[in-house]
Design an enzyme around this catalytic site. Structure first.
Site, mmCIF file in Angstrom:
data_model
loop_
_atom_site.group_PDB
_atom_site.id
_atom_site.type_symbol
_atom_site.label_atom_id
_atom_site.label_comp_id
_atom_site.label_asym_id
_atom_site.label_seq_id
_atom_site.Cartn_x
_atom_site.Cartn_y
_atom_site.Cartn_z
ATOM 1 N N ASP A 42 -17.258 17.805 13.448
ATOM 2 C CA ASP A 42 -18.126 17.253 12.413
ATOM 3 C C ASP A 42 -19.351 16.593 13.026
ATOM 4 O OD1 ASP A 42 -16.609 17.983 10.291
ATOM 5 O OD2 ASP A 42 -16.744 16.004 9.345
ATOM 6 N N ALA A 43 -19.108 15.917 14.162
ATOM 7 C CA ALA A 43 -20.215 15.197 14.803
ATOM 8 C C ALA A 43 -21.280 16.192 15.260
ATOM 9 C CB ALA A 43 -19.678 14.407 15.986
ATOM 10 N N SER A 91 -10.890 2.684 24.601
ATOM 11 C CA SER A 91 -9.983 3.736 24.155
ATOM 12 C C SER A 91 -8.567 3.326 24.609
ATOM 13 C CB SER A 91 -10.489 5.011 24.806
ATOM 14 O OG SER A 91 -9.655 6.035 24.547
ATOM 15 N N GLU A 125 2.666 -0.858 16.376
ATOM 16 C CA GLU A 125 2.083 -0.548 15.060
ATOM 17 C C GLU A 125 1.636 0.912 15.035
ATOM 18 O OE1 GLU A 125 -0.898 -3.224 16.522
ATOM 19 O OE2 GLU A 125 -2.455 -2.053 15.521
ATOM 20 N N LYS A 127 -0.509 4.255 15.016
ATOM 21 C CA LYS A 127 -1.843 4.653 15.488
ATOM 22 C C LYS A 127 -2.460 5.499 14.379
ATOM 23 C CE LYS A 127 -4.190 6.611 19.506
ATOM 24 N NZ LYS A 127 -5.116 7.469 18.821
ATOM 25 N N ASP A 129 -4.876 7.854 12.355
ATOM 26 C CA ASP A 129 -5.714 8.990 12.750
ATOM 27 C C ASP A 129 -6.992 9.001 11.915
ATOM 28 O OD1 ASP A 129 -6.463 11.166 14.131
ATOM 29 O OD2 ASP A 129 -5.021 12.554 13.237
ATOM 30 N N ARG A 148 -17.807 3.829 17.053
ATOM 31 C CA ARG A 148 -17.513 3.626 18.462
ATOM 32 C C ARG A 148 -18.587 4.247 19.355
ATOM 33 N NH1 ARG A 148 -13.423 4.835 22.908
ATOM 34 N NH2 ARG A 148 -13.947 7.015 22.694
ATOM 35 N N TYR A 235 -7.220 -3.835 13.243
ATOM 36 C CA TYR A 235 -6.170 -3.974 14.253
ATOM 37 C C TYR A 235 -6.647 -4.597 15.555
ATOM 38 C CZ TYR A 235 -8.220 0.576 15.505
ATOM 39 O OH TYR A 235 -9.093 1.575 15.805
ATOM 40 N N LYS A 299 0.932 -3.310 22.181
ATOM 41 C CA LYS A 299 -0.036 -4.236 22.776
ATOM 42 C C LYS A 299 0.701 -5.481 23.268
ATOM 43 C CE LYS A 299 -3.499 -2.639 19.500
ATOM 44 N NZ LYS A 299 -4.086 -2.835 18.188
ATOM 45 N N LYS A 323 2.128 8.720 21.753
ATOM 46 C CA LYS A 323 1.780 9.770 20.789
ATOM 47 C C LYS A 323 3.020 10.512 20.284
ATOM 48 C CE LYS A 323 -2.160 10.882 20.336
ATOM 49 N NZ LYS A 323 -3.285 11.341 21.122
ATOM 50 N N CYS A 428 -3.892 46.774 -5.363
ATOM 51 C CA CYS A 428 -3.307 45.533 -5.841
ATOM 52 C C CYS A 428 -1.804 45.723 -6.042
ATOM 53 C CB CYS A 428 -3.972 45.129 -7.156
ATOM 54 S SG CYS A 428 -3.163 43.727 -7.930
ATOM 55 N N CYS A 431 -1.089 45.530 -10.028
ATOM 56 C CA CYS A 431 -1.540 46.478 -11.056
ATOM 57 C C CYS A 431 -1.941 47.836 -10.481
ATOM 58 C CB CYS A 431 -2.706 45.893 -11.856
ATOM 59 S SG CYS A 431 -4.241 45.800 -10.924
ATOM 60 N N CYS A 446 -8.572 42.448 -5.905
ATOM 61 C CA CYS A 446 -8.147 43.455 -6.875
ATOM 62 C C CYS A 446 -9.299 43.699 -7.835
ATOM 63 C CB CYS A 446 -6.931 42.915 -7.625
ATOM 64 S SG CYS A 446 -6.626 43.739 -9.185
ATOM 65 N N CYS A 452 -5.200 43.496 -14.809
ATOM 66 C CA CYS A 452 -4.227 43.114 -13.773
ATOM 67 C C CYS A 452 -3.347 41.976 -14.292
ATOM 68 C CB CYS A 452 -4.949 42.679 -12.507
ATOM 69 S SG CYS A 452 -3.822 42.038 -11.251
HETATM 70 S S1 IVH Z 1 -6.320 -0.654 19.505
HETATM 71 C C1 IVH Z 1 -8.704 -1.965 23.008
HETATM 72 N N1 IVH Z 1 -4.785 0.016 17.508
HETATM 73 O O1 IVH Z 1 -7.052 5.006 18.714
HETATM 74 C C2 IVH Z 1 -7.826 -1.253 22.068
HETATM 75 N N2 IVH Z 1 -6.423 1.576 18.232
HETATM 76 O O2 IVH Z 1 -7.050 6.570 21.122
HETATM 77 C C3 IVH Z 1 -8.514 -0.881 20.875
HETATM 78 N N3 IVH Z 1 -6.491 3.611 16.900
HETATM 79 O O3 IVH Z 1 -10.309 4.188 19.706
HETATM 80 C C4 IVH Z 1 -7.773 0.047 20.065
HETATM 81 N N4 IVH Z 1 -4.898 3.068 15.492
HETATM 82 O O4 IVH Z 1 -9.824 4.420 17.181
HETATM 83 C C5 IVH Z 1 -5.784 0.402 18.318
HETATM 84 N N5 IVH Z 1 -3.412 0.487 15.711
HETATM 85 C C6 IVH Z 1 -4.394 0.831 16.526
HETATM 86 C C7 IVH Z 1 -5.035 2.059 16.374
HETATM 87 C C8 IVH Z 1 -6.043 2.402 17.269
HETATM 88 C C9 IVH Z 1 -5.801 3.982 15.817
HETATM 89 C C10 IVH Z 1 -7.533 4.444 17.522
HETATM 90 C C11 IVH Z 1 -8.811 3.745 17.881
HETATM 91 C C12 IVH Z 1 -8.975 3.978 19.346
HETATM 92 C C13 IVH Z 1 -8.157 5.209 19.541
HETATM 93 C C14 IVH Z 1 -7.749 5.377 20.987
#
Ligand code: IVH
Length: 703
Positions: A42-43, A91, A125, A127, A129, A148, A235, A299, A323, A428, A431, A446, A452
């Site tokens: 998309d970017a 990241s 927690e 992650k 998407d 970001r 978060y 964390k 993951k 088809c 039909c 068709c 049909c």
């Molecule tokens: S913490 C310094 N918590 O995952 C840490 N990131 O793959 C900052 N993401 O860029 C990120 N859910 O966009 C954190 N519960 C979560 C998250 C999360 C999704 C994303 C975020 C990050 C990417 C890294």
């Protein structure tokens, strides 16, 4: 590819670049719409669109007739401004196995010189998407929002962020400077509804909720973002004038009490075993959360320890993303069925031995079209390494978001010696009419039209659907049964049902599942719908490419059934009627041809005429006549508007009684041209049509 800055391009280079971008974007669009995987992100898509618009703004006379800027959802003319993050957006390091989690715990302990028995807690927690966003509050007021980007510099999307309900504009009792970070995402439900709307408008559809969220947030027109249901989970944080708390867990609680949404599945874990437990709990709920997650983030809880641990170049030492395994599974392809849709499209469906993919049992998968089965994409290039799909094969299926399962791969080592390449039917299956592929169309259709049975049933289902005739007690299931029993063959038959089955030998009330009361209710519900608004009627006819909102626009344009019918018959030939039709905003050549074909096909016309004989069609609301100087005028907007969005300008013009059209013709009364106006301005000048700039327009309407 290295791109030259737009303002250093020569005219010849600009022309060449515009041709390249038109081709690049049109291929990207085709890849999207041909249902294959998108070819570019998309970017990249947005960047190419923005570059195209910037070149057009620099060289307005080079704007092409097929300019990508004029297509639905076109990106406006300039890019986002940039914001340098005060605290870099990091990241996360990834992990895939259980052992990686114990190793993470060991690593942290060893870095901090903590013994194996010293207490060390982590938060766990989901992650999310989506895409990350940093919100900067100063004095409790949102002052900027940035994506970001590359972690150091992001895009300024402040106006867009302000349209998201989960993002507060002001905070009370917050530190003077507070950067809240989190994820923008779209729920499965909203994603499906958005794609349905986009399909209907002929706009770009999104491959998954993450792309939809990114595409919706990164709109230069914040009004488009407003119309897209985005959400936000907080978060993390960046720059701060005072600490939020002593621990990660309490800091998240604090963000919640400040008014942010935080994820309800956030837990405090005291050991790797508890972390893995929570990982499995989240994984088990994954399919029912209603939004996409791709793992669990751990964390270190103690913020003083986080501080000591610090970061590597792009990832903190105190966090880890665990993951989920890809949602993939191997199964047996038992059969390929061909479904025939309302518009005659032959869609191949894989019938699979049921298999669990990411917690959901999958027994069908889409095979898209004959090229996809043969291992080719819409441009004839190999997909799956060119491997075709044969009945009896072992296939690997996957689910992306809540999108219908797809076939990712074929195991050729398990293919039976006598397996034959799949022969896509050229007739088809319902039909027997020839099924043909028009040049440039990836779908075989068709040609049976109303004869049909599959198309007839699908059309009937569409006819009685909510946005069409919406007859209480007559849904898809009932229509299908009535069709199979020969009681209803076409829409007109619905309105003679009472005459034929209200009394006599064979009656509705005596049918299984029906009684006196339900039969009477259905007949009454049908009576109620004999009076129908023009827009609903047009939509109900189920003409290819003509969705709900186009039907409303077309109905408003013609006003009455007689005018619409005559207009569409006349528009079959080039001339003023055709220009009138394609001049309706949102009606392109493809839709116009589809409409005129339906009204000039003798069998379809006869079926429509039989239906109309039973109905009283309510005229569409004619555009209000006001005493504004633009009332009753046909106005076209082109180029970039700077003081209002195109949608706003259009709505305003319509409120004042003007008709807004998408193209310039001899009937156009007024062209409003902003910077970057190209072919439309040229055509208007040739036709001697009055042209105003945005300020001139504002002065004229007295806004
Ligand atoms: S913490 C310094 N918590 O995952 C840490 N990131 O793959 C900052 N993401 O860029 C990120 N859910 O966009 C954190 N519960 C979560 C998250 C999360 C999704 C994303 C975020 C990050 C990417 C890294």
């Amino acid at each position: 590819m290295t791109e030259k800055a737009v303002d250093t391009l020569t005219k010849a280079e600009a022309q060449e670049e515009l041709a390249r971008l038109a081709d690049y974007l049109s291929r990207a669009n085709t890849a999207y719409h041909a249902e294959d995987a998108p070819e570019i992100s998309d970017a990249d898509y947005d960047a190419a669109k923005q570059r195209n618009a910037a070149i057009e703004a620099q060289f307005p006379d080079l704007k092409r007739a097929d300019s990508p800027s004029d297509q639905v959802g076109a990106a406006p003319a300039e890019g986002f401004s940039k914001i340098t993050h005060v605290v870099r957006m990091m990241s996360l390091a990834n992990a895939f196995d259980d052992e990686d989690i114990t190793e993470f715990d060991d690593r942290v302990r060893s870095y901090l010189n903590l013994g194996p028995d010293a207490p060390l807690a982590f938060t766990a927690e989901p992650k999310i998407d989506g895409l990350s966003l940093s919100l900067r509050y100063e004095g409790g007021k949102l002052v900027s929002a940035a994506t970001r980007g590359d972690g150091a510099v992001g895009e300024n999307v402040t106006a867009n962020a302000l349209t998201i309900d989960d993002i507060p504009e002001t905070l009370t009792d917050a530190p003077d400077v507070l950067e809240v970070r989190g994820e923008v995402y779209m729920s499965h439900e909203d994603f499906a509804a958005l794609n349905a709307r986009q399909t209907e408008r002929g706009g770009k559809t999104f491959a998954n909720p993450r792309n939809a969220a990114a595409g919706s947030l990164r709109q230069l027109d914040a009004e488009i973002t407003r119309s897209r249901p985005l959400r936000f989970f907080a978060y993390a944080w960046g720059d701060l004038s005072a600490p939020l708390a002593d621990t990660q867990y309490d800091a998240i609680q604090r963000l919640q009490s400040l008014g942010f949404q935080t994820n309800p599945l956030t837990r405090l874990c005291k050991s790797p075993a508890e972390m893995l437990d929570h990982y499995r709990r989240i994984e088990a709920q994954r399919a029912t959360l209603g939004y996409d997650i791709d793992g669990v983030v751990y964390k270190v809880n103690d913020l003083a320890l986080q501080q000591r641990l610090g970061s590597r170049s792009t990832t903190p030492r105190w966090a880890l993303a665990h993951k989920f395994p890809a949602e993939l599974a191997w199964t047996h392809l038992e059969a390929i069925d061909i479904q025939v849709g309302r518009t005659g499209a032959l869609s191949p469906v894989a019938r699979l031995t049921p298999v669990t993919v990411g917690g959901v049992v999958v027994s069908n998968a889409t095979l898209h079209n004959e090229d996809y089965i043969a291992g080719r994409d819409s441009r004839g290039e190999d997909i799956r390494g060119g491997k075709d799909i044969r009945i009896g094969d072992w296939v690997q299926v996957y689910r992306a978001g809540d999108v219908i399962p797809k076939v990712a791969d074929v195991d050729l080592t398990k293919r039976l010696d006598d397996a034959q390449p799949y022969e896509f039917p050229t007739e088809c299956p319902e039909c027997g009419s020839p099924a043909i592929r028009e040049p440039g169309d990836s779908v075989r259709r068709c040609t049976g039209g109303v004869i049909c049975p599959a198309q007839a049933v699908e059309r009937l289902k569409h006819f009685v659907s909510r946005a069409a005739f919406d007859i209480d007690g007559l849904g898809a299931k009932q229509v299908e049964t009535f069709y199979n029993d020969g009681w209803i063959k076409e829409p007109a038959d619905i309105f003679t049902l009472r005459d034929r089955y209200g009394s006599g030998l064979q009656t509705l009330k005596n049918r299984e599942g029906w009684g006196e009361k339900s039969a009477t209710k259905l007949f009454e519900a049908i009576e109620d719908k004999r009076i129908i608004p023009l827009a609903r009627l047009l939509f109900a006819l189920g003409i290819r490419h003509v969705g709900e909102s186009s039907s409303a626009l077309i109905a408003a344009h013609y006003g009455t059934w007689d005018a619409l019918e005559q207009g569409l018959v006349d528009a079959a030939e080039p001339g003023p009627a055709r220009e009138d039709l394609t001049g309706i905003d949102g009606v392109g050549e493809v839709m116009a041809t589809s409409l005129t074909a339906a009204f000039s096909n003798p069998a379809e016309r006869a079926s429509i005429d039989r239906l109309i004989a039973h109905l009283t069609v309510q005229d569409a609301q004619q555009i209000a006549v006001t005493d504004s100087p633009v009332a009753g005028k046909i106005v076209v907007f082109t180029g970039t508007l700077e003081k209002m969005t195109r949608a706003e300008a259009k709505a305003q013009a319509e409120r004042l009684g003007a008709k807004v059209s998408g193209s310039v013709s001899a009937k156009t009364d007024l062209l409003v041209a902003g910077p970057g106006a190209g072919s439309k301005a040229k055509k208007a000048a040739e036709l001697g049509i009055e042209t105003l700039d945005e300020d001139g327009w504002i002065a004229l309407i007295g806004a």
